[in-house]
Each structure stands twice: as structure tokens, then as C-alpha cells.
Write a protein that holds these residues in place. Sequence first.
Motif, PDB file in Angstrom:
ATOM      1  N   SER A  73      -1.295  37.705   3.469  1.00  0.00           N
ATOM      2  CA  SER A  73      -0.503  38.783   4.342  1.00  0.00           C
ATOM      3  C   SER A  73       0.075  39.782   3.260  1.00  0.00           C
ATOM      4  O   SER A  73       0.056  39.245   2.108  1.00  0.00           O
ATOM      5  N   ALA A  74       0.803  40.781   3.557  1.00  0.00           N
ATOM      6  CA  ALA A  74       1.421  41.510   2.723  1.00  0.00           C
ATOM      7  C   ALA A  74       2.980  40.951   2.527  1.00  0.00           C
ATOM      8  O   ALA A  74       3.434  40.177   3.302  1.00  0.00           O
ATOM      9  N   SER A  75       3.509  41.135   1.276  1.00  0.00           N
ATOM     10  CA  SER A  75       4.832  40.602   0.904  1.00  0.00           C
ATOM     11  C   SER A  75       5.194  41.492  -0.155  1.00  0.00           C
ATOM     12  O   SER A  75       4.621  42.297  -0.857  1.00  0.00           O
ATOM     13  N   GLY A  76       6.468  41.455  -0.393  1.00  0.00           N
ATOM     14  CA  GLY A  76       6.994  42.150  -1.444  1.00  0.00           C
ATOM     15  C   GLY A  76       8.711  42.508  -1.215  1.00  0.00           C
ATOM     16  O   GLY A  76       9.037  41.724  -0.300  1.00  0.00           O
ATOM     17  N   GLN A  77       9.357  43.193  -2.247  1.00  0.00           N
ATOM     18  CA  GLN A  77      10.622  43.712  -1.991  1.00  0.00           C
ATOM     19  C   GLN A  77      10.555  44.705  -2.473  1.00  0.00           C
ATOM     20  O   GLN A  77      10.351  45.365  -3.400  1.00  0.00           O
ATOM     21  N   GLN A 137      18.563  45.431  -1.862  1.00  0.00           N
ATOM     22  CA  GLN A 137      17.226  44.956  -1.873  1.00  0.00           C
ATOM     23  C   GLN A 137      16.964  43.891  -0.730  1.00  0.00           C
ATOM     24  O   GLN A 137      17.881  43.256  -0.093  1.00  0.00           O
ATOM     25  N   VAL A 138      15.749  43.988   0.000  1.00  0.00           N
ATOM     26  CA  VAL A 138      15.347  43.342   1.161  1.00  0.00           C
ATOM     27  C   VAL A 138      13.866  42.772   0.604  1.00  0.00           C
ATOM     28  O   VAL A 138      12.951  43.181   0.070  1.00  0.00           O
ATOM     29  N   GLU A 139      13.644  41.358   0.879  1.00  0.00           N
ATOM     30  CA  GLU A 139      12.627  40.743   0.574  1.00  0.00           C
ATOM     31  C   GLU A 139      11.859  40.144   1.658  1.00  0.00           C
ATOM     32  O   GLU A 139      12.330  39.816   2.709  1.00  0.00           O
ATOM     33  N   ILE A 140      10.623  40.645   1.735  1.00  0.00           N
ATOM     34  CA  ILE A 140       9.711  40.269   2.929  1.00  0.00           C
ATOM     35  C   ILE A 140       8.467  39.420   2.530  1.00  0.00           C
ATOM     36  O   ILE A 140       7.762  39.448   1.653  1.00  0.00           O
ATOM     37  N   ASP A 141       8.908  37.889   2.966  1.00  0.00           N
ATOM     38  CA  ASP A 141       7.977  36.848   2.735  1.00  0.00           C
ATOM     39  C   ASP A 141       6.519  37.120   3.105  1.00  0.00           C
ATOM     40  O   ASP A 141       5.497  36.804   2.305  1.00  0.00           O
ATOM     41  N   SER A 142       6.315  37.378   4.322  1.00  0.00           N
ATOM     42  CA  SER A 142       5.036  37.784   4.848  1.00  0.00           C
ATOM     43  C   SER A 142       4.944  38.899   6.050  1.00  0.00           C
ATOM     44  O   SER A 142       5.842  38.823   7.017  1.00  0.00           O
ATOM     45  N   VAL A 188       7.517  37.259   8.881  1.00  0.00           N
ATOM     46  CA  VAL A 188       7.583  36.019   8.785  1.00  0.00           C
ATOM     47  C   VAL A 188       8.368  35.509   7.592  1.00  0.00           C
ATOM     48  O   VAL A 188       8.463  36.097   6.603  1.00  0.00           O
ATOM     49  N   GLU A 189       9.423  34.692   7.852  1.00  0.00           N
ATOM     50  CA  GLU A 189      10.280  33.988   6.864  1.00  0.00           C
ATOM     51  C   GLU A 189      10.067  32.676   6.839  1.00  0.00           C
ATOM     52  O   GLU A 189      10.226  32.042   7.755  1.00  0.00           O
ATOM     53  N   CYS A 190       9.740  32.047   5.995  1.00  0.00           N
ATOM     54  CA  CYS A 190       9.260  30.816   5.614  1.00  0.00           C
ATOM     55  C   CYS A 190      10.220  29.867   4.632  1.00  0.00           C
ATOM     56  O   CYS A 190      10.448  30.535   3.850  1.00  0.00           O
ATOM     57  N   LYS A 191      10.693  28.817   5.163  1.00  0.00           N
ATOM     58  CA  LYS A 191      11.519  27.861   4.271  1.00  0.00           C
ATOM     59  C   LYS A 191      10.888  26.552   4.388  1.00  0.00           C
ATOM     60  O   LYS A 191      10.253  26.250   5.243  1.00  0.00           O
ATOM     61  N   THR A 192      11.168  26.021   3.318  1.00  0.00           N
ATOM     62  CA  THR A 192      10.441  24.501   2.941  1.00  0.00           C
ATOM     63  C   THR A 192      11.385  23.715   2.255  1.00  0.00           C
ATOM     64  O   THR A 192      12.405  23.966   1.895  1.00  0.00           O
ATOM     65  N   GLY A 193      11.322  22.354   2.662  1.00  0.00           N
ATOM     66  CA  GLY A 193      12.387  21.318   2.089  1.00  0.00           C
ATOM     67  C   GLY A 193      11.941  19.899   2.684  1.00  0.00           C
ATOM     68  O   GLY A 193      11.130  19.762   3.387  1.00  0.00           O
ATOM     69  N   GLU A 214       6.660  28.558  -0.778  1.00  0.00           N
ATOM     70  CA  GLU A 214       6.726  29.076   0.609  1.00  0.00           C
ATOM     71  C   GLU A 214       5.591  30.032   0.841  1.00  0.00           C
ATOM     72  O   GLU A 214       4.922  30.125   1.934  1.00  0.00           O
ATOM     73  N   THR A 215       5.209  30.892  -0.232  1.00  0.00           N
ATOM     74  CA  THR A 215       4.094  31.945  -0.085  1.00  0.00           C
ATOM     75  C   THR A 215       2.863  31.106   0.326  1.00  0.00           C
ATOM     76  O   THR A 215       1.828  31.532   1.080  1.00  0.00           O
ATOM     77  N   SER A 216       2.592  30.131  -0.315  1.00  0.00           N
ATOM     78  CA  SER A 216       1.393  29.356  -0.341  1.00  0.00           C
ATOM     79  C   SER A 216       1.155  28.677   0.982  1.00  0.00           C
ATOM     80  O   SER A 216      -0.008  28.540   1.564  1.00  0.00           O
ATOM     81  N   LEU A 217       2.326  28.197   1.544  1.00  0.00           N
ATOM     82  CA  LEU A 217       2.401  27.535   2.720  1.00  0.00           C
ATOM     83  C   LEU A 217       2.166  28.649   3.944  1.00  0.00           C
ATOM     84  O   LEU A 217       1.484  28.273   4.914  1.00  0.00           O
ATOM     85  N   VAL A 218       2.444  29.855   3.662  1.00  0.00           N
ATOM     86  CA  VAL A 218       2.180  30.800   4.800  1.00  0.00           C
ATOM     87  C   VAL A 218       0.779  31.135   4.708  1.00  0.00           C
ATOM     88  O   VAL A 218       0.077  31.175   5.674  1.00  0.00           O
ATOM     89  N   ASN A 219       0.020  31.279   3.467  1.00  0.00           N
ATOM     90  CA  ASN A 219      -1.298  31.513   3.205  1.00  0.00           C
ATOM     91  C   ASN A 219      -2.079  30.228   3.825  1.00  0.00           C
ATOM     92  O   ASN A 219      -3.127  30.582   4.466  1.00  0.00           O
ATOM     93  N   LEU A 220      -1.526  29.100   3.762  1.00  0.00           N
ATOM     94  CA  LEU A 220      -2.204  28.094   4.276  1.00  0.00           C
ATOM     95  C   LEU A 220      -2.517  28.131   5.778  1.00  0.00           C
ATOM     96  O   LEU A 220      -3.391  27.837   6.517  1.00  0.00           O
ATOM     97  N   ALA A 221      -1.254  28.536   6.310  1.00  0.00           N
ATOM     98  CA  ALA A 221      -1.196  28.736   7.899  1.00  0.00           C
ATOM     99  C   ALA A 221      -1.937  29.835   8.243  1.00  0.00           C
ATOM    100  O   ALA A 221      -2.767  29.705   9.406  1.00  0.00           O
TER     101      ALA A 221
END
Length: 279
Positions: free
Chosen positions: A149-153, A176-181, A196-201, A121-128
Motif C-alpha cells: 500500500s501507499a505510505s508516507g508523511q 506533520q501527519v504520518e500515514i501507515d497504509s 490503516v493504522e497498525c500497532k504491534t506489541g 508494523e509496515t511489514s505486518l500490513v504488507n503481510l495482511a
Amino acid sequence: MFDAALKEMGDAKTKYWGPQSFHDYCKKGKLKNARTAQHISIDRLSSLHKSLKKQNCMVLRLGIPSGEKHTHFGIVQCLNVWEDYFLIDEYLFKETPPELFIPSVSSKQLFPFSLLPAFTETSLVNLALASGLMAYALGIEDQALPLASASGQSTFSFDFKPRKDMSIVWSHSKGQVEIDSLFTAKRDGKETVFVVECKTGANHDSLAKHKLLYPVLAISTKVPPYMPIVPVYIRVITKPDGYHFYFCECKVPKHEKGQVPILSEIKPASQKHFVLRIS
């Protein structure tokens, strides 16, 4: 798993239950092998326990209050429908026609992505971001964005209400809160924060709204009040003709000083569907 809590809700004729320690709840009910994350950290409707689904209820993880040792949780009933607490792909994107996006950047810039056997999901955000799709989809001026982008938890504390008719406020305490992007860019003449919250499937699914609200509230104290914060849900599905990016930009209603944001009031503001090919 949640029968005892649901019974207490029914007996008291209330629309919510808790907050209470999940550890203590399981110990009192002699519930064995109850994994905290599996049962109260819900990111999509299909992961919700069947007993909660039957009663149209959502469970929310609420951190660890001061003086406590274990994670707390609460249960709240839907005010209207499941869309109170979830963004459901089937309804969001069914009438959103696809548009082919042709990157304006060089193939050299995108070449590393073609080497990956599968995308996280992180690489998809970076691709976008790298392809220019993120800027195009969000209407960002000059389509200028960072390559990553920045990300972390971390742990954060904030207050909110799950539904607007609740008389009490729930506190998410040092949870705990996780930030995808997370990135900033200028749109409509204003510097704006995008969360941004990204999901794939393989197929469409859903996203729990608190996966957007929690990161927004986690950073809001550090963002100037005049700087907009825009939560964005991205669903990516890989198909033979390319990567299908579904964007849902959401709106968190402004709340006056002394009031708290309401989870169920997060609403989709716009939906878009793009097809990206990189090889």
C-alpha cells in the motif's frame, strides 16, 4: 509538566486550554529538557502524562500556525470517558472470538515473510495484504488488493473539534501527519479509500483516535466527496499459535458543509480477530 495549563483551565472553569506554542509554554514555566514529541505527540493512553490522566485530559499536537516558529498544542478534557479520545483494546476486542485465516495465495508468495526475524508494523500490513487477510477482514470484493500500500508523511492543515460541545474550532496548521497504509478497493459496489493504522506489541494496548482522524483529514480534500473513506485500526500480537490480527473498522461521522469533524465522535463500527500462520 502541565500543571500550569491545568490550573488555568480550572480557574477559568473551561473544558479545554490553548492552543499555545509548546516552546513558549516551557520557556514561561522554566521547564527544562521538555521534548516536544514525548509530551504532546501521544499515540496511546499509557503514554499520556500523569498530570493529564489525573484530570481526565488529553493533549493534542496542532502544528505550526502561519507566522509562528514552534509547534502548538492544546489540552481538552474528556466529555465522558477515555474512549472519547482513545480506542482501548481491552474493551474493543474482549468479546471478539478468533478465527483461523488460511491464505489462498501460494506459499511462494508468502515465503519472504518467513525469512524475517521480526516484523515491523509496515511489514505486518504488507503481510495482511499479500496473504489476502486484509481483503477478507474488510469485506473487499474479489479480495483483490495491491501487494503493498501507499505510505508516507508530510505536513497538512485542517480544522476539527476535539469534542462536540466546544464553541471554537481548533486548527492543525502545517503539522506533520504520518500515514501507515493507504489503499483503494471496491466494497459494496463503491470504490473506497482505506486508511490503516497498525500497532504491534506483546499485549493489548490502545490507540489515540487522532492517529486515525488526522490522516483521514489530511487526504480528504483530494478524495471525491462521493468516495467513502474508512479508517482501520489493526493490533497485531505474536503468540505461539501464530500472528493474531485484531481489526477495528471505525466510522467518522459525516459533517455538513461549513461544519467540522469531531474527534470524540469517531466510533468503532466492527471488530474482528484472525489468526494467521505463515510457516
